[in-house]
Design an enzyme around this catalytic site. Structure first.
Site, PDB file in Angstrom:
ATOM      1  N   CYS A   1       0.841  -1.195   0.000  1.00 18.78           N
ATOM      2  CA  CYS A   1       0.000   0.000   0.000  1.00 18.78           C
ATOM      3  C   CYS A   1       0.882   1.254   0.000  1.00 18.78           C
ATOM      4  O   CYS A   1       1.631   1.462  -0.942  1.00 18.78           O
ATOM      5  CB  CYS A   1      -0.996  -0.031   1.162  1.00 18.78           C
TER       6      CYS A   1
ATOM      7  N   HIS B   1      -3.633  -5.178  -0.488  1.00 18.47           N
ATOM      8  CA  HIS B   1      -3.181  -5.728   0.794  1.00 18.47           C
ATOM      9  C   HIS B   1      -3.174  -7.256   0.740  1.00 18.47           C
ATOM     10  O   HIS B   1      -4.230  -7.884   0.884  1.00 18.47           O
ATOM     11  CB  HIS B   1      -4.115  -5.263   1.919  1.00 18.47           C
TER      12      HIS B   1
ATOM     13  N   GLU C   1      -2.226  -9.235   2.977  1.00 22.54           N
ATOM     14  CA  GLU C   1      -2.628  -9.751   4.296  1.00 22.54           C
ATOM     15  C   GLU C   1      -4.138  -9.761   4.486  1.00 22.54           C
ATOM     16  O   GLU C   1      -4.652 -10.395   5.415  1.00 22.54           O
ATOM     17  CB  GLU C   1      -1.948  -8.951   5.417  1.00 22.54           C
TER      18      GLU C   1
END
Length: 214
Positions: free
Chosen positions: A88, A194, A196
Site C-alpha cells: 500500500c 493488501h 494480508e
C-alpha cells in the site's frame, strides 16, 4: 532466517504479521517474523516488508523519525539486495515523489509519481475500496506463481503509483481505466493491494515472495 516487518506507526501490523506467520507455517518455510522499529534488526533480516496506511507524507515522516531507519533500509535493500516488499503506502514510498496534499520525496527506487485516483464514472467511488480483479502482465513475475488473471485482491486507497518505466509494472486492475497495483525490479516488489487481507490469494503471494530468490 527472519522476516522484518517495519513498524513506523502506520498500518495494521498485527494483521500483516499474522498473515506472514500463517504463510510460513503452511509452506513449512522455517522463517521467523519480527515487527520492529529498530534499524539494527534489518541487518539481521533476510526479507524486509514495509507496510503503510494513511497519507504519503505522514508515512514518510514516521519512517524518518526512527533513528537510522532510512539509511539502514537503503543499505540493506539497495546495497545488500535483500528481498523487499512494500504494501500500500509502503509501495508508494518507492516512487520519486508523492503528490498527496503536498509534494513529498519518496525513495526513488521505482521512478514515478504517486497521484490521486480519478473517478471517471459516477458509480466509481474514491477511495477505491474492496475487491478487484488482477490483470497480470505477461510474462508473469515469480511473485504471481500460481495466481491467474482475475484473481481477487483487496484494496483501500485514494492515490496510486504511476511508474515512469512501464517495465516496472507487474499488474494492474480496471477502475475507470487501468490502475497500477503491483510493481517490481531486481529485488524490489510492491503491491497497492493488501496481501494480508486478500485471503488465500494473499497467502499465496506472501509465500511466493518468501520463496523468491532475486
Amino acid at each position: 532466517m527472519t522476516v522484518a516487518i517495519i513498524d513506523y506507526g502506520s498500518g495494521n501490523l498485527r494483521s500483516a504479521a499474522k498473515a506472514f506467520e500463517r504463510a510460513i507455517a503452511e509452506a513449512g518455510l522455517g522463517l521467523d517474523v519480527i515487527v520492529t522499529g529498530k534499524a539494527g534488526d534489518l541487518n539481521k533480516a533476510t526479507h524486509i516488508v514495509l507496510p503503510g496506511v494513511g497519507a504519503f507524507a505522514d508515512c514518510r515522516r514516521g519512517l524518518r523519525d526512527l533513528a537510522g531507519m532510512e539509511d539502514t533500509l537503503s543499505d540493506q535493500v539497495i546495497g545488500a539486495g535483500k528481498p523487499f516488499l512494500g504494501i500500500c503506502v509502503g509501495m508508494q514510498l518507492m516512487a520519486d515523489i508523492g503528490r498527496e496534499h503536498v509534494n513529498t520525496p519518496g525513495f526513488g527506487w521505482i521512478p514515478g509519481d504517486v497521484v490521486a485516483l480519478t473517478a471517471t464514472a459516477a458509480s466509481l467511488k474514491i477511495p477505491h475500496m474492496g475487491w478487484n480483479e488482477l490483470n497480470i502482465k505477461a510474462p508473469p513475475h515469480p511473485f504471481f506463481d500460481g495466481i491467474g488473471d482475475g484473481a481477487h485482491v483487496y484494496f483501500v486507497h485514494s492515490y496510486g503509483l504511476v511508474p515512469t518505466d512501464p517495465s516496472h509494472i507487474l499488474a494492474s486492475v480496471e477502475y475507470g481505466g487501468p490502475v497500477v497495483v503491483a510493481v517490481g525490479r531486481d529485488n524490489l516488489l510492491g503491491t497497492q493491494f493488501h496481501p494480508e487481507k486478500s485471503q488465500a490469494v494473499g497467502l499465496r503471494l506472501i509465500t511466493n515472495f518468501l520463496k523468491w530468490r532475486p
